[in-house]
Write an enzyme that holds these catalytic residues in place. Structure first.
Site, mmCIF file in Angstrom:
data_model
loop_
_atom_site.group_PDB
_atom_site.id
_atom_site.type_symbol
_atom_site.label_atom_id
_atom_site.label_comp_id
_atom_site.label_asym_id
_atom_site.label_seq_id
_atom_site.Cartn_x
_atom_site.Cartn_y
_atom_site.Cartn_z
ATOM 1 N N ASN A 44 -5.421 -7.857 -2.478
ATOM 2 C CA ASN A 44 -4.195 -8.409 -1.902
ATOM 3 C C ASN A 44 -4.229 -8.091 -0.410
ATOM 4 O O ASN A 44 -3.919 -6.971 -0.010
ATOM 5 C CB ASN A 44 -2.970 -7.763 -2.583
ATOM 6 C CG ASN A 44 -1.661 -8.215 -1.958
ATOM 7 O OD1 ASN A 44 -1.639 -9.151 -1.159
ATOM 8 N ND2 ASN A 44 -0.577 -7.544 -2.322
ATOM 9 N N TRP A 45 -4.634 -9.073 0.363
ATOM 10 C CA TRP A 45 -4.782 -8.825 1.806
ATOM 11 C C TRP A 45 -3.439 -8.762 2.540
ATOM 12 O O TRP A 45 -3.401 -8.405 3.711
ATOM 13 C CB TRP A 45 -5.649 -9.915 2.432
ATOM 14 C CG TRP A 45 -7.110 -9.743 2.161
ATOM 15 C CD1 TRP A 45 -7.713 -8.735 1.470
ATOM 16 C CD2 TRP A 45 -8.168 -10.614 2.588
ATOM 17 N NE1 TRP A 45 -9.071 -8.921 1.445
ATOM 18 C CE2 TRP A 45 -9.374 -10.077 2.123
ATOM 19 C CE3 TRP A 45 -8.202 -11.809 3.320
ATOM 20 C CZ2 TRP A 45 -10.616 -10.682 2.375
ATOM 21 C CZ3 TRP A 45 -9.424 -12.420 3.558
ATOM 22 C CH2 TRP A 45 -10.622 -11.855 3.083
ATOM 23 N N LYS A 46 -2.384 -9.194 1.871
ATOM 24 C CA LYS A 46 -1.054 -9.227 2.523
ATOM 25 C C LYS A 46 -1.164 -10.010 3.834
ATOM 26 O O LYS A 46 -1.922 -10.980 3.903
ATOM 27 C CB LYS A 46 -0.522 -7.805 2.716
ATOM 28 C CG LYS A 46 -0.615 -6.992 1.424
ATOM 29 C CD LYS A 46 0.081 -5.678 1.459
ATOM 30 C CE LYS A 46 -0.121 -4.982 0.116
ATOM 31 N NZ LYS A 46 0.632 -3.750 -0.001
ATOM 32 N N HIS A 65 5.659 -9.389 -6.125
ATOM 33 C CA HIS A 65 5.162 -8.177 -5.466
ATOM 34 C C HIS A 65 6.352 -7.380 -4.927
ATOM 35 O O HIS A 65 7.355 -7.964 -4.498
ATOM 36 C CB HIS A 65 4.205 -8.546 -4.331
ATOM 37 C CG HIS A 65 3.502 -7.350 -3.784
ATOM 38 N ND1 HIS A 65 4.089 -6.528 -2.849
ATOM 39 C CD2 HIS A 65 2.298 -6.801 -4.074
ATOM 40 C CE1 HIS A 65 3.258 -5.531 -2.594
ATOM 41 N NE2 HIS A 65 2.165 -5.677 -3.317
ATOM 42 N N GLU A 105 6.858 -5.964 -2.213
ATOM 43 C CA GLU A 105 7.271 -6.310 -0.845
ATOM 44 C C GLU A 105 8.145 -7.557 -0.856
ATOM 45 O O GLU A 105 9.076 -7.695 -0.055
ATOM 46 C CB GLU A 105 6.028 -6.464 0.050
ATOM 47 C CG GLU A 105 5.445 -5.092 0.387
ATOM 48 C CD GLU A 105 3.944 -5.033 0.505
ATOM 49 O OE1 GLU A 105 3.294 -6.067 0.721
ATOM 50 O OE2 GLU A 105 3.390 -3.908 0.373
ATOM 51 N N GLU A 115 2.609 -1.660 -10.310
ATOM 52 C CA GLU A 115 2.466 -1.056 -8.988
ATOM 53 C C GLU A 115 3.706 -0.219 -8.671
ATOM 54 O O GLU A 115 4.733 -0.765 -8.243
ATOM 55 C CB GLU A 115 2.326 -2.145 -7.918
ATOM 56 C CG GLU A 115 1.140 -3.045 -8.138
ATOM 57 C CD GLU A 115 0.724 -3.714 -6.835
ATOM 58 O OE1 GLU A 115 -0.428 -3.532 -6.443
ATOM 59 O OE2 GLU A 115 1.549 -4.383 -6.205
ATOM 60 N N GLY A 124 0.681 1.559 -0.365
ATOM 61 C CA GLY A 124 0.463 1.741 1.070
ATOM 62 C C GLY A 124 0.812 3.133 1.573
ATOM 63 O O GLY A 124 0.865 3.376 2.775
ATOM 64 N N SER A 153 -2.331 2.342 -3.625
ATOM 65 C CA SER A 153 -3.263 3.279 -2.994
ATOM 66 C C SER A 153 -4.543 3.495 -3.817
ATOM 67 O O SER A 153 -5.079 4.600 -3.850
ATOM 68 C CB SER A 153 -2.575 4.610 -2.685
ATOM 69 O OG SER A 153 -1.530 4.406 -1.743
ATOM 70 N N GLY A 171 -4.576 -3.229 -2.059
ATOM 71 C CA GLY A 171 -4.163 -3.663 -0.732
ATOM 72 C C GLY A 171 -5.114 -3.136 0.318
ATOM 73 O O GLY A 171 -6.197 -3.680 0.558
ATOM 74 N N GLY A 172 -4.753 -2.012 0.944
ATOM 75 C CA GLY A 172 -5.502 -1.460 2.083
ATOM 76 C C GLY A 172 -7.007 -1.377 1.878
ATOM 77 O O GLY A 172 -7.790 -1.800 2.741
HETATM 78 P P1 PGA Z 1 -2.181 -0.574 -1.416
HETATM 79 O O1 PGA Z 1 -1.376 -1.927 -1.836
HETATM 80 O O2 PGA Z 1 -3.473 -0.605 -2.188
HETATM 81 O O3 PGA Z 1 -2.375 -0.710 0.058
HETATM 82 O O4 PGA Z 1 -1.320 0.556 -1.799
HETATM 83 C C1 PGA Z 1 -1.400 -2.396 -3.158
HETATM 84 C C2 PGA Z 1 -0.516 -3.608 -3.283
HETATM 85 O O5 PGA Z 1 0.556 -3.643 -2.673
HETATM 86 O O6 PGA Z 1 -0.866 -4.577 -4.002
#
Ligand code: PGA
Length: 261
Positions: free
Chosen positions: A10-12, A100, A102, A172, A178, A218, A239-240
């Site tokens: 998930n590159w956001k 998600h 966010e 999640e 994050g 994470s 994500g990251g």
């Molecule tokens: P993260 O994000 O790996 O940076 O914690 C995961 C996500 O929000 O899908």
């Protein structure tokens, strides 16, 4: 248990077009080098909408699948900034991340809206990856299972036949996204196991045993092996650590160490 693991990036709202262009080739080469053939898994890359067309093209020679980070609720219309599922399909998108945290917490998306998006996805044969998860306050209050079951409740009605085999769940915990703070393997397994039991109670046992439940929050090369060793963790939404091909390749290869070939 023969659920094929999914590793989804998930590159956001990250990476420029230039930065993303050779990502698929780099990742593909790294995975071939580290894993070779014989492992059965899926890789999904979900860039921001602006990158879908170019990434779709540069992924052409790989087995990776294209993902979108959300999906409009209807085919077309006056819905500023939304993306039509018809066009996502046209771009070669296969998976859509929905609900998600966010989207839920920054943009106020409700269960009802996520349900509408999911219906639109399935109508166009896009595969929903439904995100669920509790905030830190909800966990502290002992409400984790209540929260995720409430988020799952949108699956109980209004979906077309066969949705079960076309849907994946991503658990999640919001406090782990994050933040560098990962759920422990025990915490992840507890919720994943409960989610699987929920499917058994509300649908058929085979729906529960086939549902892929990914963990997100994470995930990194250092913890992917331990998390994937949990019997109810079927992959990751990352994500990251998915922004760098070598980190993401290590998340995948370390994760697969816990799985028999
Ligand atoms: P993260 O994000 O790996 O940076 O914690 C995961 C996500 O929000 O899908």
């Amino acid at each position: 248990m023969n659920r094929k693991p999914i590793f989804a990036a998930n590159w956001k709202m990250n990476l420029t077009l230039a930065e993303s262009r050779d990502f698929p080739q780099k990742l593909d080469a790294l995975l071939k080098e580290v894993l070779g053939a014989g492992k059965d898994y899926q890789v999904v890359i979900a860039p921001s909408t602006t990158h879908l067309e170019s990434l779709g093209k540069s992924m052409g020679s790989t087995a990776f699948e294209l993902g979108a980070q959300n999906c409009g609720t209807t085919d077309f219309g006056a819905f500023t900034a939304e993306n039509s599922p018809v066009v996502l399909k046209e771009l070669g998108v296969r998976w859509v991340i929905l609900g998600h945290s966010e989207r839920r917490h920054i943009y106020g998306e409700t269960n009802a809206l996520v349900a509408e998006r999911m219906q639109a996805c399935l109508k166009h044969d896009l595969l929903p990856m439904l995100c669920i998860g509790e905030t830190l306050d909800q966990r502290k209050a002992g409400d984790t299972l209540k929260v995720v079951e409430d988020q799952l409740s949108i699956l109980k009605s209004g979906l077309p036949a066969g949705w079960e085999s076309r849907t994946a769940i991503a658990y999640e915990p919001v406090w782990a996204i994050g933040t560098g703070e990962t759920a422990t393997a025990e915490q992840a397994q507890e919720v994943h196991n409960r989610v699987r039991a929920w499917f058994s109670e509300n649908f058929q046992p085979n729906v529960a045993s086939q549902m892929r439940i990914l963990y997100g929050g994470s995930v990194k090369p250092e913890n992917s092996e331990e998390l994937m060793a949990c019997p109810d963790v079927d992959g990751f939404l990352v994500g990251g650590a998915s922004l760098d091909p070598s980190k993401f390749a290590n998340v995948i290869s370390n994760g697969l160490k816990s799985r028999p070939a």
